[in-house]
Design a protein around this motif. Structure first.
Motif, PDB file in Angstrom:
ATOM      1  N   ALA A 253       0.845  -1.203   0.000  1.00  0.00           N
ATOM      2  CA  ALA A 253       0.000   0.000   0.000  1.00  0.00           C
ATOM      3  C   ALA A 253       0.878   1.251   0.000  1.00  0.00           C
ATOM      4  O   ALA A 253       0.592   2.235  -0.691  1.00  0.00           O
ATOM      5  CB  ALA A 253      -0.939  -0.017   1.197  1.00  0.00           C
ATOM      6  N   ALA A 254       1.975   1.206   0.768  1.00  0.00           N
ATOM      7  CA  ALA A 254       2.872   2.365   0.820  1.00  0.00           C
ATOM      8  C   ALA A 254       3.559   2.567  -0.535  1.00  0.00           C
ATOM      9  O   ALA A 254       3.738   3.698  -0.996  1.00  0.00           O
ATOM     10  CB  ALA A 254       3.915   2.172   1.917  1.00  0.00           C
ATOM     11  N   TRP A 255       3.938   1.455  -1.178  1.00  0.00           N
ATOM     12  CA  TRP A 255       4.545   1.585  -2.510  1.00  0.00           C
ATOM     13  C   TRP A 255       3.547   2.177  -3.513  1.00  0.00           C
ATOM     14  O   TRP A 255       3.911   2.954  -4.388  1.00  0.00           O
ATOM     15  CB  TRP A 255       5.023   0.211  -2.993  1.00  0.00           C
ATOM     16  CG  TRP A 255       6.399  -0.121  -2.478  1.00  0.00           C
ATOM     17  CD1 TRP A 255       7.365   0.751  -2.119  1.00  0.00           C
ATOM     18  CD2 TRP A 255       6.939  -1.429  -2.283  1.00  0.00           C
ATOM     19  NE1 TRP A 255       8.491   0.091  -1.718  1.00  0.00           N
ATOM     20  CE2 TRP A 255       8.275  -1.266  -1.809  1.00  0.00           C
ATOM     21  CE3 TRP A 255       6.464  -2.738  -2.448  1.00  0.00           C
ATOM     22  CZ2 TRP A 255       9.105  -2.345  -1.509  1.00  0.00           C
ATOM     23  CZ3 TRP A 255       7.299  -3.808  -2.168  1.00  0.00           C
ATOM     24  CH2 TRP A 255       8.597  -3.615  -1.691  1.00  0.00           C
TER      25      TRP A 255
ATOM     26  N   TRP B 127       6.739   1.278 -11.565  1.00  0.00           N
ATOM     27  CA  TRP B 127       6.235   0.718 -10.314  1.00  0.00           C
ATOM     28  C   TRP B 127       4.716   0.549 -10.355  1.00  0.00           C
ATOM     29  O   TRP B 127       4.182  -0.430  -9.834  1.00  0.00           O
ATOM     30  CB  TRP B 127       6.656   1.600  -9.130  1.00  0.00           C
ATOM     31  CG  TRP B 127       7.975   1.168  -8.577  1.00  0.00           C
ATOM     32  CD1 TRP B 127       9.193   1.563  -9.002  1.00  0.00           C
ATOM     33  CD2 TRP B 127       8.182   0.221  -7.532  1.00  0.00           C
ATOM     34  NE1 TRP B 127      10.176   0.940  -8.297  1.00  0.00           N
ATOM     35  CE2 TRP B 127       9.579   0.096  -7.365  1.00  0.00           C
ATOM     36  CE3 TRP B 127       7.349  -0.531  -6.719  1.00  0.00           C
ATOM     37  CZ2 TRP B 127      10.147  -0.752  -6.425  1.00  0.00           C
ATOM     38  CZ3 TRP B 127       7.908  -1.378  -5.772  1.00  0.00           C
ATOM     39  CH2 TRP B 127       9.296  -1.492  -5.636  1.00  0.00           C
ATOM     40  N   SER B 128       4.026   1.527 -10.982  1.00  0.00           N
ATOM     41  CA  SER B 128       2.564   1.412 -11.059  1.00  0.00           C
ATOM     42  C   SER B 128       2.187   0.131 -11.770  1.00  0.00           C
ATOM     43  O   SER B 128       1.297  -0.607 -11.339  1.00  0.00           O
ATOM     44  CB  SER B 128       1.981   2.612 -11.814  1.00  0.00           C
ATOM     45  OG  SER B 128       2.093   3.774 -11.033  1.00  0.00           O
ATOM     46  N   LYS B 129       2.858  -0.129 -12.884  1.00  0.00           N
ATOM     47  CA  LYS B 129       2.551  -1.334 -13.661  1.00  0.00           C
ATOM     48  C   LYS B 129       2.800  -2.585 -12.822  1.00  0.00           C
ATOM     49  O   LYS B 129       1.981  -3.506 -12.789  1.00  0.00           O
ATOM     50  CB  LYS B 129       3.412  -1.374 -14.925  1.00  0.00           C
ATOM     51  CG  LYS B 129       2.570  -1.109 -16.142  1.00  0.00           C
ATOM     52  CD  LYS B 129       3.211  -1.319 -17.482  1.00  0.00           C
ATOM     53  CE  LYS B 129       4.703  -1.386 -17.546  1.00  0.00           C
ATOM     54  NZ  LYS B 129       5.229  -0.894 -18.824  1.00  0.00           N
TER      55      LYS B 129
ATOM     56  N   ALA C 156     -10.040   2.313  -6.088  1.00  0.00           N
ATOM     57  CA  ALA C 156      -9.650   3.718  -6.117  1.00  0.00           C
ATOM     58  C   ALA C 156      -8.139   3.839  -6.302  1.00  0.00           C
ATOM     59  O   ALA C 156      -7.653   4.663  -7.081  1.00  0.00           O
ATOM     60  CB  ALA C 156     -10.088   4.416  -4.836  1.00  0.00           C
ATOM     61  N   GLU C 157      -7.389   2.956  -5.592  1.00  0.00           N
ATOM     62  CA  GLU C 157      -5.933   3.002  -5.735  1.00  0.00           C
ATOM     63  C   GLU C 157      -5.508   2.595  -7.146  1.00  0.00           C
ATOM     64  O   GLU C 157      -4.586   3.159  -7.714  1.00  0.00           O
ATOM     65  CB  GLU C 157      -5.282   2.074  -4.703  1.00  0.00           C
ATOM     66  CG  GLU C 157      -5.212   2.691  -3.340  1.00  0.00           C
ATOM     67  CD  GLU C 157      -4.788   1.679  -2.267  1.00  0.00           C
ATOM     68  OE1 GLU C 157      -3.935   2.037  -1.453  1.00  0.00           O
ATOM     69  OE2 GLU C 157      -5.309   0.547  -2.268  1.00  0.00           O
ATOM     70  N   ARG C 158      -6.221   1.581  -7.698  1.00  0.00           N
ATOM     71  CA  ARG C 158      -5.890   1.163  -9.061  1.00  0.00           C
ATOM     72  C   ARG C 158      -6.112   2.312 -10.045  1.00  0.00           C
ATOM     73  O   ARG C 158      -5.300   2.531 -10.939  1.00  0.00           O
ATOM     74  CB  ARG C 158      -6.757  -0.015  -9.479  1.00  0.00           C
ATOM     75  CG  ARG C 158      -6.357  -1.279  -8.772  1.00  0.00           C
ATOM     76  CD  ARG C 158      -7.139  -2.439  -9.285  1.00  0.00           C
ATOM     77  NE  ARG C 158      -6.781  -3.615  -8.521  1.00  0.00           N
ATOM     78  CZ  ARG C 158      -6.967  -4.855  -8.959  1.00  0.00           C
ATOM     79  NH1 ARG C 158      -7.520  -5.053 -10.129  1.00  0.00           N
ATOM     80  NH2 ARG C 158      -6.624  -5.863  -8.216  1.00  0.00           N
ATOM     81  N   ALA C 159      -7.220   3.029  -9.860  1.00  0.00           N
ATOM     82  CA  ALA C 159      -7.487   4.149 -10.765  1.00  0.00           C
ATOM     83  C   ALA C 159      -6.358   5.160 -10.695  1.00  0.00           C
ATOM     84  O   ALA C 159      -5.910   5.697 -11.710  1.00  0.00           O
ATOM     85  CB  ALA C 159      -8.826   4.796 -10.414  1.00  0.00           C
TER      86      ALA C 159
ATOM     87  N   GLN D 159     -15.044   3.397 -12.376  1.00  0.00           N
ATOM     88  CA  GLN D 159     -13.986   4.281 -11.879  1.00  0.00           C
ATOM     89  C   GLN D 159     -12.724   4.172 -12.760  1.00  0.00           C
ATOM     90  O   GLN D 159     -12.060   5.165 -13.027  1.00  0.00           O
ATOM     91  CB  GLN D 159     -13.646   3.854 -10.460  1.00  0.00           C
ATOM     92  CG  GLN D 159     -13.195   4.999  -9.597  1.00  0.00           C
ATOM     93  CD  GLN D 159     -13.173   4.589  -8.130  1.00  0.00           C
ATOM     94  OE1 GLN D 159     -13.374   3.422  -7.785  1.00  0.00           O
ATOM     95  NE2 GLN D 159     -12.915   5.559  -7.284  1.00  0.00           N
ATOM     96  N   LEU D 160     -12.446   2.940 -13.200  1.00  0.00           N
ATOM     97  CA  LEU D 160     -11.243   2.737 -14.015  1.00  0.00           C
ATOM     98  C   LEU D 160     -11.414   3.385 -15.392  1.00  0.00           C
ATOM     99  O   LEU D 160     -10.482   3.993 -15.935  1.00  0.00           O
ATOM    100  CB  LEU D 160     -10.962   1.246 -14.182  1.00  0.00           C
ATOM    101  CG  LEU D 160     -10.789   0.463 -12.872  1.00  0.00           C
ATOM    102  CD1 LEU D 160     -10.560  -1.007 -13.156  1.00  0.00           C
ATOM    103  CD2 LEU D 160      -9.628   1.035 -12.058  1.00  0.00           C
ATOM    104  N   LEU D 161     -12.641   3.277 -15.955  1.00  0.00           N
ATOM    105  CA  LEU D 161     -12.890   3.894 -17.268  1.00  0.00           C
ATOM    106  C   LEU D 161     -12.730   5.404 -17.202  1.00  0.00           C
ATOM    107  O   LEU D 161     -12.341   6.047 -18.177  1.00  0.00           O
ATOM    108  CB  LEU D 161     -14.300   3.544 -17.747  1.00  0.00           C
ATOM    109  CG  LEU D 161     -14.475   2.112 -18.274  1.00  0.00           C
ATOM    110  CD1 LEU D 161     -15.941   1.790 -18.468  1.00  0.00           C
ATOM    111  CD2 LEU D 161     -13.719   1.944 -19.580  1.00  0.00           C
TER     112      LEU D 161
END
Lengths: 540, 459
Positions: free
Chosen positions: A374-376, A388-390, A410-413, A442-444
């Protein structure tokens, strides 16, 4: 009779006024001037008044002109092609509140297309037709989300108008790029005067506008009065540095780490941690690194975590919040903050030269995985690190529970937003293909418009599956609405087949087929309309 | 009127503008509903013909699509037919189809009309042809029994005379007691008198009397305005009672003002007419549409009136900025600008031409001159060239760009939202403005920007 129109002086200046007085009081109480013998007084009054009325009207002269308004600034942009100008008038005629609510039917929602139309017209650099400005300003008055695009499109004449009509005063406050009433950023003297004497909102606007154009000059302006600003103002001003944040800002931010206000300190630390080369980032990297290591003593490599035992003065100075929220252990709370602020680039060297994917794939000992990942995630968003996101997003097809880290939608978005356009839409397309639409909204929302072909196909296929599953279309109205606005118009042809009303199958919701057909029809109509809109705007 | 001259009606350049189409809508809800249908989605088999017909099938909520067909090539304004149950006229389907057609060739291509449309179109044109022949024949022959008509006219004149006499009595009573009392009397007094004038078959007098009732509540300066209106009403009564002694032109003006509708008697003037303005005023029962025309050859200005019952837009629609070749016949009366459209020789087409304009000083002089022929005129049409909309305290004026005089806008004009279109169009630069100038000030109706640019409706 208009009070502003000058009337000719009567031969007898008071004659008309005397007639009015007699009329008010009545001829029984006051004699009619110049009454001949044998005349009926009221008739004589009416006769005289008729002559005077026509005489006064016939002698009407124009009034003296008031001071002419200063002309509006030139708008050098080219005018809209005629067809696009007509389309704009139609979009603006579709004002909310004039129709009936309820079911949406098959017709497109014109007002929803206005933002796209404006963005496209702005991208091509067209000037707004002058006569459309009042309707544009009225539309922006009711919808704050439209304001930036409307004001860009409306150009200098809209600001000129806004100064004449109090209803449109918002335009003077909210002009994009701070064009409104703000001195040109090159006019240093006027800028300084406004900075020193202006109202708070004017100063924020000035600083934001300047920051967008000349980041260093803006920071220097802020530094010049920094010591005398109130704490809550300092916080707002500091926030403007997020725009075009760079290494040049580090000395000022580093000094702000000792600010009197805790919120200012925290914001300065946050900004510094977004600069991977900053001294603060290096300090955080050292602290975080000392807590996380790879243990090779087990059967395979495992990440072990040893959270900090205390929050020392140095950590606190660098923006670490000492007190943990209720229900959280303070050691894990500190760890989270250290990892979030440490530059992601430093982990590879620290953890045996591994790539982000390899690091994320490593098992984490003692239930620390959730906290660490979660911190990353927060660090990847803050530092806008696509690699890193990927790695943290993982494969879109993997069920959420099995994915790397317990990452929420939400974090994925947020992580997606750091990726490039193509990668973003490819990932979301993969997600929809695997998991359907129920969690995709949310992702769209973070995908670039128009959607890529693969993403568009994934959405349409998923809608088709949802229809065949027998649910009602309004369960997907959010995605439908997005699709109307975001699908590539060239998809319309492929969608035509879906507008037919299907045979009602057993087990389907009654009448759903008709509603789906209607929803797809609106989708196709809207796409066609959008294609026409682009064509009109591209016409020479 | 459906002659070969309409052949180029549906050429791309002559299709109507969206604004033109939306002017046909009977109300705001219809405008919105029509705009939504102005996109290809619900339509199929749409097409248009060289003769000015437009048709299409619109998918509604039912299984069978609505059949919509419009004849835009009619001199009396477009005619509509739609199989939907709406009572609005034109319905949203007709508006949507016209918008689609206005949008261009791709969606509404030229085609052969399908049977269901052709049936209605040919029926209409046959009827129109027949009507034209009969009216052509009728204008030569006297309608009905001339003796009976004369007796009817005489009886009506007697009633009006009785009404005018009664009105004179009321006016003298009022002025004997003083206007101050009228403030308390309110509308009741005048409504009753207006009803009496309706009975007397003098609608012109009735309308004036009704307006008197509103004056005491119209704010500062009302005694002046009430005396003016009483005096002009008195003048009209006296004109009617002594109409035998007036010159012919003025007598005809008095008859028209009293409310005896004449018929267009003037010789038809063929000209290329430029549509200067079109605007509607409505009360509970009736929508009145005024259309101002300017004859580019003759330099004449003509006013067309068209009426619609409540809920219906008046049928004639001639949007601003078009020009057409047609005959217009004048109604009788000195200083009367009202005309009637006769035969058409071309369809309305967009034009770059603008009418010539005058300065504010010339405009007021024109109003003064016009009062000579018709002292009851509230305003006259005029084109102002090179004026700048200028704020003047709470009011607005049109200031001469090349002088130091200005025409103040009427209080009603300055509170209209469309005033801002005029201001926006100008941006502080001179514009050309067509409008009505009179004793209340100037009412802007249409404006043209400096340099190039089409006419913009500002009313």
């Amino acid at each position: 009779m208009s009070g502003n129109t000058t009337l000719p002086k009567s031969r007898d200046g008071n004659f008309w006024e005397e007639l009015v007085t007699v009329a008010l009081l009545g001829t029984d109480r006051r004699p009619v001037p110049g009454l001949a013998a044998g005349q009926d007084a009221p008739v004589a009054l009416l006769d005289a008044a008729a002559v005077e009325t026509v005489r006064r009207r016939a002698g009407l002269r124009p009034a003296p002109a008031a001071a002419r308004p200063e002309p509006a600034a030139e708008d050098a942009r080219p005018p809209l092609p005629p067809a696009a100008a007509r389309r704009l008038a139609l979009l603006l005629a579709d004002r909310p509140g004039t129709g009936s609510g309820g079911r949406r039917g098959t017709a497109p929602d014109l007002m929803e297309l206005l933002p796209q139309w404006l963005a496209s017209a702005n991208a091509r650099g067209y000037a707004a037709p002058s006569e459309a400005l009042p309707a544009l300003l009225d539309a922006a008055r009711g919808r704050t989300d439209l304001r930036p695009a409307v004001l860009t499109f409306a150009g200098p004449r809209a600001l000129w108008l806004a100064r004449l009509n109090p209803d449109w005063r918002f335009a003077l406050r909210a002009a994009p790029g701070g064009g409104t009433g703000l001195p040109d950023h090159r006019d240093a003297d006027r800028a300084r005067k406004l900075w020193e004497e202006g109202l708070f909102t004017e100063r924020v606007a000035l600083l934001a506008a300047m920051r967008a154009k000349e980041p260093d000059a803006a920071r220097e302006l802020l530094e010049s009065t920094w010591a005398t600003e109130r704490a809550e103002d300092r916080l707002m001003f500091l926030d403007t540095l997020r725009t075009r944040l760079g290494a040049e800002d580090e000395p000022f931010l580093e000094r702000s780490l000792t600010d009197r206000s805790r919120n200012v300190r925290a914001t300065a630390a946050e900004l510094l941690s977004a600069l991977p080369g900053s001294a603060l980032a290096a300090r955080m990297a050292a602290r975080a690194g000392s807590c996380v290591a790879v243990d090779h003593t087990r059967s395979g490599p495992v990440i072990t975590v040893e959270p900090p035992h205390e929050c020392d003065a140095g950590m606190e100075r660098d923006g670490v919040v000492v007190k943990a929220p209720a229900g959280r252990g303070e050691r894990s709370w500190w760890l989270g903050q250290l990892v979030e602020a440490a530059p992601l680039g430093s982990w590879s060297a620290w953890l045996g030269g591994r790539t982000p994917e390899e690091i994320v794939a490593l098992p984490v000992a003692d239930d620390w995985q959730g906290e660490l990942h979660a911190a990353w995630c927060r660090a990847a968003v803050r530092q806008r690190d696509a690699g890193w996101s990927k790695a943290l997003l993982g494969e879109p097809s993997v069920p959420q529970a099995a994915g790397p880290g317990a990452v929420s939608l939400a974090e994925r978005a947020k992580l997606l937003a750091t990726l490039g356009t193509d990668e973003r839409s490819a990932w979301v397309a993969g997600f929809i293909a695997a998991h359907g639409l129920s969690e995709a909204f949310q992702l769209l929302g973070v995908c670039t418009v128009p959607w890529s072909p693969a993403l568009g196909r994934a959405v349409v296929d998923a809608l088709n599956i949802a229809r065949d599953a027998g649910s009602y279309p309004w369960s997907f109205s959010g995605v439908m609405g997005l699709a109307e606005r975001c699908l590539d118009p060239s998809e319309a042809a492929r969608l035509d087949a879906l507008t037919a009303v299907p045979e009602e199958v057993e087990g389907a919701s009654p009448g759903a087929g008709g509603y789906w057909s209607e929803a797809f029809q609106r989708l196709v109509t809207t796409l066609r309309l959008r294609a026409t809109m682009w064509q009109e705007l591209s016409a020479p | 009127m459906v002659g070969p001259t309409f052949g180029d009606m549906t050429q791309q350049g002559v299709r109507w503008t969206a604004e033109q189409v939306l002017a046909l809508a009977p109300d705001a809800a219809s405008r919105k509903a029509g705009s939504k249908l102005g996109a290809a989605g619900p339509w199929s088999e749409a097409g248009s013909s060289d003769e000015g017909a437009v048709w299409g099938l619109c998918k509604g909520s039912g299984s069978k699509p609505y059949q919509t067909v419009i004849d835009v090539a009619d001199a009396g304004g477009p005619a509509y037919k739609c199989s939907c149950p709406s009572r609005k006229f034109p319905c949203k389907h007709a508006l949507g189809l016209l918008l689609l057609w206005a949008g261009g060739d791709t969606v509404v291509p030229r085609a052969q009309a399908p049977d269901w449309a052709e049936q209605w179109l040919s029926g209409r044109r046959q009827r129109a042809g027949a009507r034209r022949t009969t009216t052509g024949a009728a204008s030569g022959a006297a309608p009905g029994d001339p003796e009976a008509a004369r007796r009817r006219a005489e009886r009506r004149a007697e009633r009006i005379t009785a009404g005018a006499t009664e009105l004179e009595q009321r006016l003298t009573d009022l002025l004997r007691g003083g206007l101050a009392g009228a403030e308390q009397a309110g509308y009741g007094l005048w409504d009753e008198a207006a009803a009496r004038m309706v009975d007397a078959q003098a609608p012109g007098l009735a309308a004036r009397v009704r307006e008197l009732g509103a004056v005491p509540g119209s704010g500062a300066g009302w005694p002046v305005r009430l005396l003016e209106e009483c005096a002009l009403l008195h003048l009209l009564d006296q004109g009617w009672l002594r109409r035998d002694r007036l010159p012919d032109g003025l007598a005809a003006t008095v008859r028209a003002r009293v409310g005896l509708a004449g018929s267009p008697e003037g010789p038809p003037v063929r000209d290329r007419w430029l549509v200067l303005a079109q605007y509607d005023t409505a009360d509970a029962r009736l929508t009145t549409r005024r259309i101002w025309l300017y004859g580019t050859g003759s330099g004449r200005t003509a006013l067309l009136l068209s009426y619609g019952a409540a809920g219906r837009a008046p049928e004639l629609s001639l949007p601003v900025g078009l020009a057409f070749d047609a005959e217009v016949s004048a109604y009788p009366g000195a200083g009367q600008l009202r005309g009637a459209l006769g035969e058409w020789f071309s369809a309305p087409e967009p034009t770059e031409r603008r009418p010539p304009g005058v300065s504010p000083a010339e405009a007021t002089a024109r109003y003064g001159d016009a009062l000579r022929d018709d002292p009851w005129l509230d305003s006259v049409p005029v084109v102002l060239s090179r004026v700048i909309p200028t704020p003047d305290g709470d009011a607005w004026q049109l200031a001469d760009a090349d002088g130091d005089l200005a025409l103040p806008l009427t209080p009603a004009a300055r509170s209209r939202p469309r005033l801002w279109r005029l201001v926006a169009l100008s941006g502080g630069a001179p514009v050309t403005v067509f409008g009505e100038v009179g004793h209340r000030g100037f009412t802007p109706l249409t404006a043209w920007p400096e340099g190039e640019g089409r006419a913009v409706g500002v009313c």
